[in-house]
Structure formats: C-alpha cells, structure tokens
Design a protein around this motif. Structure first.
Motif, PDB file in Angstrom:
ATOM      1  N   ASP A   1      -6.280   4.965  -2.886  1.00 15.37           N
ATOM      2  CA  ASP A   1      -7.741   4.928  -2.831  1.00 15.37           C
ATOM      3  C   ASP A   1      -8.374   6.288  -2.579  1.00 15.37           C
TER       4      ASP A   1
ATOM      5  N   SER B   1      -4.546   6.959   2.297  1.00 16.77           N
ATOM      6  CA  SER B   1      -4.176   5.944   1.318  1.00 16.77           C
ATOM      7  C   SER B   1      -4.074   6.628  -0.038  1.00 16.77           C
TER       8      SER B   1
ATOM      9  N   PHE C   1       1.033   5.191   1.284  1.00 15.39           N
ATOM     10  CA  PHE C   1       0.419   6.035   2.299  1.00 15.39           C
ATOM     11  C   PHE C   1       1.070   7.404   2.326  1.00 15.39           C
TER      12      PHE C   1
ATOM     13  N   THR D   1      -8.568   1.850   3.016  1.00 18.73           N
ATOM     14  CA  THR D   1      -8.348   2.261   4.401  1.00 18.73           C
ATOM     15  C   THR D   1      -8.885   3.661   4.605  1.00 18.73           C
TER      16      THR D   1
ATOM     17  N   CYS E   1       4.400   1.862  -2.472  1.00 20.51           N
ATOM     18  CA  CYS E   1       4.202   0.430  -2.598  1.00 20.51           C
ATOM     19  C   CYS E   1       5.044  -0.074  -3.769  1.00 20.51           C
TER      20      CYS E   1
ATOM     21  N   ARG F   1       0.838  -1.185   0.000  1.00 23.98           N
ATOM     22  CA  ARG F   1       0.000   0.000   0.000  1.00 23.98           C
ATOM     23  C   ARG F   1       0.877   1.240   0.000  1.00 23.98           C
TER      24      ARG F   1
END
Length: 835
Positions: A626, A623, A608, A789, A646, A606
């Motif tokens: 997303d 995130s 962040f 998330t 990531c 992921r």
C-alpha cells in the motif's frame, strides 16, 4: 547429409537438362552383343528416378518391331532396340550381372573390367553386379584402388551418386557387409565362400573402370576382414555386417587399421546393441602393438582403448543366441587418428582417496558442429582407456592423461555433498569449501564445482563466511572477477535463488535456514591459482525461521548494492529475508531504495518491510503493498532491513533493490561551543557548592555527634507506577541497582586529608548492559486485516529502563526519562543470529 542429397539432385537435374537440349537420345538406336561364355546377362527394366516419380506419359522399349516394358539379353545374344520417349532414364534402369564360378574352374583374378563398356550401353542408371562363388576354404580379397572407400549408414547417399554394395555368404544366406562411397580409408575386404559386388552408376556418369580387383587368399576363418588405411589425420565410421539389422549368430568379423607410426588412434562406439546369449559372450577383441595381454578383451559396454600408436586390429565376436528371444547384436563405431599432443605423454594423479561423496566429470564444452575434420579430444584413464567424457569418483586414486589438440575444448564439473545427520555432533562445527588441489592442478578449466549442504529439518541452519568479503552481482555493479559463487536452495520443490556473489565486496556472512547448494563458477581459463586462495567456510548453527540473513559492513569507498533473492522472479510466498547493516562508530549510513514501490500485489496476507535501529530498537514498519518506499534515510548506528512476503498474485511479485553508502560523521561547531561553555559553567558551580557545604559542616562539627545515615521507611523510593507493557523480572531490570547517597554535608569531614584538602570520593557508577542488543532481526507485525496500515514508529525501552515490581520495595529507581536511546557508555555493535 541432407545438404549433400540436395547437391546431388541439383547436379542430376542440371545434367538432365543439358542432355535434353543437346542430346536427343530417344531418337537413337542401341545395340548390345554379348559373347558366348562370358557369363554376362543384361536386364533393362522399369525403375525409379532419383528426380522423383515417373512421368505420366508411358515409355516403351522398341525391339523387333514390338513395344516392351523390359528386355533381357543373355550371353551369346545380340539385341538392337530403341525407346519411344526422349527421357528413358526417367523410366528404365539397366543391370549387368556377371557370374564367376570359382568352384568348377580357376578364378579370373586381377582387375575387373566393365563389360560391356559404358559406351555400348544406353544412358540409363546402371548397376554392374559381380557374383563370385567359391569354396569355404578359399578366401577372396577385393582390392580397391585410390580413392579408397568410405562406409555409409542406412539412409545416407554418396555425393557423386556412385555407390558400392558388398555382400558375402554363409552357406545359402546372403550377408550384407556394407555400402560404400568413394574417398575413404577402406582399401581391402577379405571374405570366403564367395562375394557379391554391386557398382551403381548414375546415367550421367562416364566411368569406364570398375576400380577394384580380385585376388586369391587362403581361408580367413571368419566372416570378413576389412582393412582401413590412414595416411594422415582423419576419422572413419564403420559398421558391423547386416547393420542396422542383427550381426550373424556366433560369427567373427575383423577390422585391420594401418596407422602411421607418428600418429595416435582412438576408438569410440557410437551405437550398439547386444543380443540374448545362451553360450559364449559377445565381446570385442583388440590386438594392440606393444601390449603384453594381446588380445585385449572388452565388453561392448566398456570404454574402448585410445591413444594407440601404430597398427592394430579390432574384432567383433558374436555368441549362440536364445532361439526364443535372440535379440540383435549391432555395432557402429568411429576410429579417430590424430597427432599426439604434449599432454598425451604426461600422467596426472588425481588422489580422491580421502574424499567422500565427491565426483568430477571431464567433458567437452558445448560447441557448434563443423563439417570439417576436427581432431578428437579424449581423456584417457591409465593412458589406454580413452573417452570424450570421464567421471572420477571419491575413494580412489586416478591416473589420467589427455589426447587432445586443444585442451580448451574440455572443461571440468564437480560436485560434493556435505550433510549433517547428528545435530549434537555438527552444532557449531565448521568445514571449509575448497576444491581439492589435485583437481586444480589439471590442465583443464574448472567450470563448476558445487557443494550441496544438507542439515536436519527444523534442527540446524547454515552460515557461510567467505575468506574475502563478497559482492552481490547486480546490473548496477557487475562482478568482474575470474570466479564467483552461486547460492541457491537445495530443498526439493523450493525455487529460491539467493544470488550470485564474487570476492571484493561488503557481505561478511550469509545465513540460510535450510539446505542449500553453493556453486563455484569460473569465468576465465586460468582461474585455478586465484581460486585456490579463496574459499568459503560453512558452519552449522542453531535453527532460525528466516530464509536468509545477510550481514553487511559497507565500504567507505563506494555504494553497496543489495537485492532480494529470486530477483526478477519474486521472493517466494510467505518468506522473510533480513539484512544486518553494520555502521562504524565514525560513519553515517545512507539507505536508499531505487524504486518508489515494490510492485507486489497480495492475494492473501500482507507484505511488510521493517527498518529497525539495533541500539535503540526504534523501528519503522511499511506496508509494501500500500505504501511507497521511504525516502533516503540516515542511520548513525547499525540497523536491520527486513522484508516479509505475502502470497502474491501471479506476475505481481515482491522484489526489493536498495543501496547503502557511508559518509564520515560530522558535528556542528555551534553545538561544540555550547557544550564546552555549559560544561565549564557546570563545573564551576559544582566546585562552589562543595566549598559552601564543607564550610558549613565545620561549624556544625563542634556541636554534633558522629554523622549517620538515616532511613525513613515512610518515603516511597519508587517512581510512579506505569502500565506493565513490558513485564520484566528482577534479573532482567535494574531494580536491584541502588543509587549512591553522596551527601557531603554528612560525610564531608571524611573527605579531608591531613592537610585539610578534599579527597576524590570513590563511588559506584551505573554501568549499562554490555552484551549484544541486535542478535535477532525484527519480526513482522501480526496483521490480519486487508485495510491499509499506516507507518508505525515504535521506541522500545532500553535495557536500563526499570520495570514495575511489587516484590522489590527497597529499590532506588532511575529518573523517569523517556530519552533512553543514548547509553552512558558505548555498547558493542550487534551481530547477526547464530554467533
């Protein structure tokens, strides 16, 4: 040269068409009569045309009522002939050979005539050959009238189609001296043991003189001597005998150069090969006017002399070659003659004796080639060894000068390596990244100077601190300074470019995890003086795991634009970068992201972003795959911006671009009024309460003994227990700090002085932790799910919040108040790691 060939072809075609229309030559009859004892033989034979392959329709020579494909006319003979076609120049060539024997009789020295004259010959491509045989002790000299000759290499042709091929003899072996065109510098060629000269004329050329003469000379004791005369600035390219084939074994060849006294000459070898020698050594020898070491001997691999005034000689000496594997000795070189420049007489001392692992290269700038004569641009070592490229190394002193008409045609590139092999010695040590002063004083622009900074893996990291704060180069705010710094990773196999920076910004420090390369690049010709006042300091600091940390203090006058490393290529996989944004106490920072999304798509893991307030430790986690990036936010205290990547899908990389601006901090007038009124009322209430307590104590004073403090062991002095979310030891909490018993009813009489007035009590006051609270950037959360998330907001307890402890029963705890973000006193602003 391809352009010249094309021009020759067009000219030949044009002349051919003109002749075909106006001069129907095939219908005419030619007559050639050669006198007795002339030593001349004429050959008419099939040949190739420069215009292409021969026509399909055959053509013959008609002589004595016979059709022939060739015709030979010897000395004392006469021949009348014609051609059966209208374009015989496409089918036949004519060769006129004259043998001159200087061994059995005197040589016909003087101007050489074309015999028979071109007017008597049919209009074919013609070759006149003079074959002169002489004793080894006799030297022969070919003298060429103006225009002189210019040597050409294999595959080249002359613009006008007129070529001179010259060969010599070594016993029974023919040695090719070279092929020459007109309009050059070669004025004389001396040989012994005979010479063979061939003059090639195209069929349309009306030349009727040979252009050279033969003179008698004494033995030259070598293969040949070629004289090259310069009357002004210019260049000449010359080649060894038999080029590109091998130079004859153990032979000597000399070039004599005649240079005007006010000009300077430099020699550069363009191509060369050496053979395998059994005896002696292949070399070149110079006889240079004014030299005390004549002849000066150089190997072919050495840098050749330059900046020479006056005439000089250059000789090529072969060796005894290995019979089994002789190899090939060949040489192609250039002599460049030009006016001396002001800098050619000035010597520059470059002292690199105290430097280590440093190199400096002076070389030409990349330019487009021009067909016009361009004077050379040379760097001379010790004023004699001149070359277009010169590399100076550390540990020595170098004396250099320049032979160049325009020094802006040169630039300098340097490199220095600074490495740390012993972490115990390097830790916390710093070193200045400055270009040595002897390099900056040279009259050539410094283009690049790179420092390669190396540290032990996983042991130390690096911190760069500029003398003047830096600005990151972006499209929104470009660098307009005369120089800048390029910072990139020097770890093998890692493609990580931190960015381009220039003086005059807000970046106070750049910290990197591993090896890096820092390059000073200039953008203006006169940058030396300005660059000398700038500089970077590199320090070896404790190792940290992030790829880079940027410490930024925004300017109140404008925005600070910041973008992630590897912009437009994407942050490398599984890397983390942080920005430590300092906010002054009287300012408010506005954080704005220029795009709604980063565009990253993760293949594994992921991505962040964390925005963390350094004082309160409150942080927001986003995130990047997303969620949209946050709207503009305001920060009253220093904060962190951290991104962790990531393993992204190809073409869906992580790029982050944001800016920070400062505005003065303001306070609402209503809040100020309420605070003043409330504070006054509270003060009056406290004074009244104290007066009441004092009066009451006076009444009790007569009936009571001395007041004492009473301890009740059954009272729980601790606040209700909470779950041990953040377990702390006694030294990490404030559990050892006791509250102060301030009971005026018990101790009030002690506050009175002799006049009955009250004294101000001196009591202990709670002091918060004064050390830095933002030394480390926030760490990304450990998330293993691919589900989206939600944004998280975490408020960690402040340093003064107590922890539950079973081993400290005598502890006076602070009230259970969650609003602990505002300390009682201002704490120091946090700094980045490694300080």
């Amino acid at each position: 040269m391809a352009v010249q060939n094309c021009g020759v072809t067009i000219a030949l075609l044009g002349v051919q068409l003109l002749g075909a229309v106006l001069l129907p030559r095939g219908a005419g009859v030619s007559e050639i009569a050669l006198p007795h004892g002339s030593g001349i033989t004429v050959f008419i034979k099939p040949g190739t045309s420069p215009l292409g392959p021969l026509p399909l329709k055959p053509c013959y020579i008609s002589s004595s009522k016979k059709h022939k494909t060739s015709l030979t006319i010897k000395s004392g003979e006469k021949e009348v002939f014609s051609f059966t076609c209208h374009d015989p120049e496409k089918h036949f060539v004519i060769e006129v050979q004259k043998n001159i024997d200087c061994m059995s009789g005197p040589c016909p020295f003087g101007d050489v005539q074309l015999q028979p004259s071109t007017s008597m010959l049919p209009t074919l491509n013609r070759t006149f050959v003079w074959d002169v045989k002489a004793h080894k002790s006799i030297g022969l000299e070919l003298q060429f009238s103006i225009p002189r000759l210019r040597q050409i290499g294999p595959g080249e042709s002359c613009p006008d189609g007129v070529t001179h091929s010259i060969s010599g003899r070594i016993d029974a072996t023919t040695v090719k001296i070279g092929t020459f065109c007109s309009n050059g510098t070669v004025s004389r060629i001396k040989m012994q043991e005979g010479v063979k000269m061939a003059l090639h004329l195209p069929w349309f050329h009306n030349r009727n003189v040979s252009g050279f003469s033969i003179a008698n000379r004494s033995s030259i004791k070598r293969l040949c001597i070629i004289e090259s005369v310069f009357e002004g600035e210019g260049s000449a390219t010359l080649m060894s005998a038999n080029y590109p084939d091998g130079f004859p074994e153990d032979e000597l060849m000399t070039w004599q150069f005649v240079i005007p006294a006010h000009l300077r000459a430099s020699v550069s070898f363009l191509h060369f090969n050496v053979s395998n020698c059994e005896k002696k050594e292949e070399r070149v020898e110079y006889y240079i006017p004014g030299s005390t070491t004549n002849p000066e001997v150089f190997r072919l691999e050495d840098k050749q002399p330059g900046n020479m005034a006056g005439n000089f000689n250059l000789s090529l000496q072969g060796c005894d070659q290995d019979a089994q594997n002789p190899g090939v000795l060949r040489l192609q070189f250039q002599v460049l003659v030009q006016h001396p420049q002001n800098e050619s007489n000035k010597i520059y001392l470059v002292d690199l004796s105290n430097e280590q692992t440093l190199s400096l290269t002076i070389e030409p700038r990349p330019v487009k080639l021009s067909r016009k004569f361009v004077p050379g641009c040379f760097v001379c070592l010790e004023s004699r060894t001149c070359t277009t490229n010169l590399t100076l190394t550390s540990g020595s002193k170098h004396k250099i000068s320049f032979l160049c008409d325009n020094l802006t045609r040169l630039w300098m590139n340097g490199e220095k390596t600074i490495s740390c092999t012993d972490p115990r010695y390097c830790h916390r040590r710093s070193q200045s990244l400055q270009v040595p002063g002897d390099i900056l004083q040279l009259p050539v622009q410094l283009h690049d100077f790179s420092w390669k900074l190396l540290v032990p893996k996983n042991r130390l990291s690096l911190a760069l601190v500029p003398a003047q704060k830096l600005q990151q180069h972006t499209q929104e705010k470009v660098c307009n300074t005369s120089f800048g710094y390029l910072v990139a990773s020097a770890v093998p196999g890692q493609d990580l470019y931190f960015g381009s920076f220039c003086p005059g910004g807000s970046i106070e420090k750049i910290q990197v995890k591993q090896n890096i390369s820092v390059t000073l690049r200039t953008f203006a010709p006169n940058v030396q003086r300005e660059a000398a006042r700038q500089g970077l300091t590199v320090s070896f600091i404790p190792y940290f795991k992030e790829e880079g940390i940027f410490t930024v203090t925004p300017d109140t006058k404008g925005k600070v634009y910041l973008r992630s490393p590897n912009w437009d290529r994407g942050l490398p996989s599984l890397t983390s970068v942080s920005w430590n944004i300092s906010v002054p106490s009287n300012q408010v920072a506005c954080l704005t992201f220029l795009k709604e999304r980063t565009g990253v798509v993760c293949q594994t893991g992921r991505a962040f972003m964390i925005i963390q307030e350094q004082r309160s430790k409150a942080e927001e986690i986003f995130s990047l795959e997303d969620e949209v990036l946050p709207k503009p936010s305001f920060h009253h205290h220093s904060f962190w911006v951290n991104i962790s990547n990531c393993s992204p899908v190809s073409g869906k990389q992580l790029d982050l671009f944001f800016w920070v601006s400062l505005t003065p901090r303001t306070m609402d007038l209503t809040v100020v009024v309420i605070a003043v009124v409330g504070g006054g009322a509270l003060l009056l209430f406290a004074l009244g309460l104290i007066i009441c307590f004092v009066k009451k104590n006076r009444k009790k004073k007569e009936n009571k003994g001395p007041p004492v403090g009473i301890y009740n062991g059954n009272i729980n002095t601790q606040m209700p227990m909470q779950p041990k979310k953040f377990q702390k030891g006694r030294k990490d909490s404030d559990s050892h700090v006791y509250a102060v018993i301030d009971d005026t009813m018990v101790y009030g009489h002690l506050l009175q002085d002799s006049n009955g007035s009250f004294l101000q009590p001196e009591v202990d006051t709670y002091q918060p932790f004064q050390g830095p609270t933002g030394d480390c950037p926030p760490s990304p959360p450990l998330v293993y799910s691919r589900a989206p998330t939600a944004k998280l907001t975490t408020d960690e307890p402040s340093a003064g919040f107590p922890a539950e402890s079973d081993s400290e029963p005598y502890t006076f705890s602070h009230p259970n108040n969650r609003n602990t973000d505002i300390p009682l006193l201002d704490t120091h602003e946090p700094e980045g790691p490694g300080e």
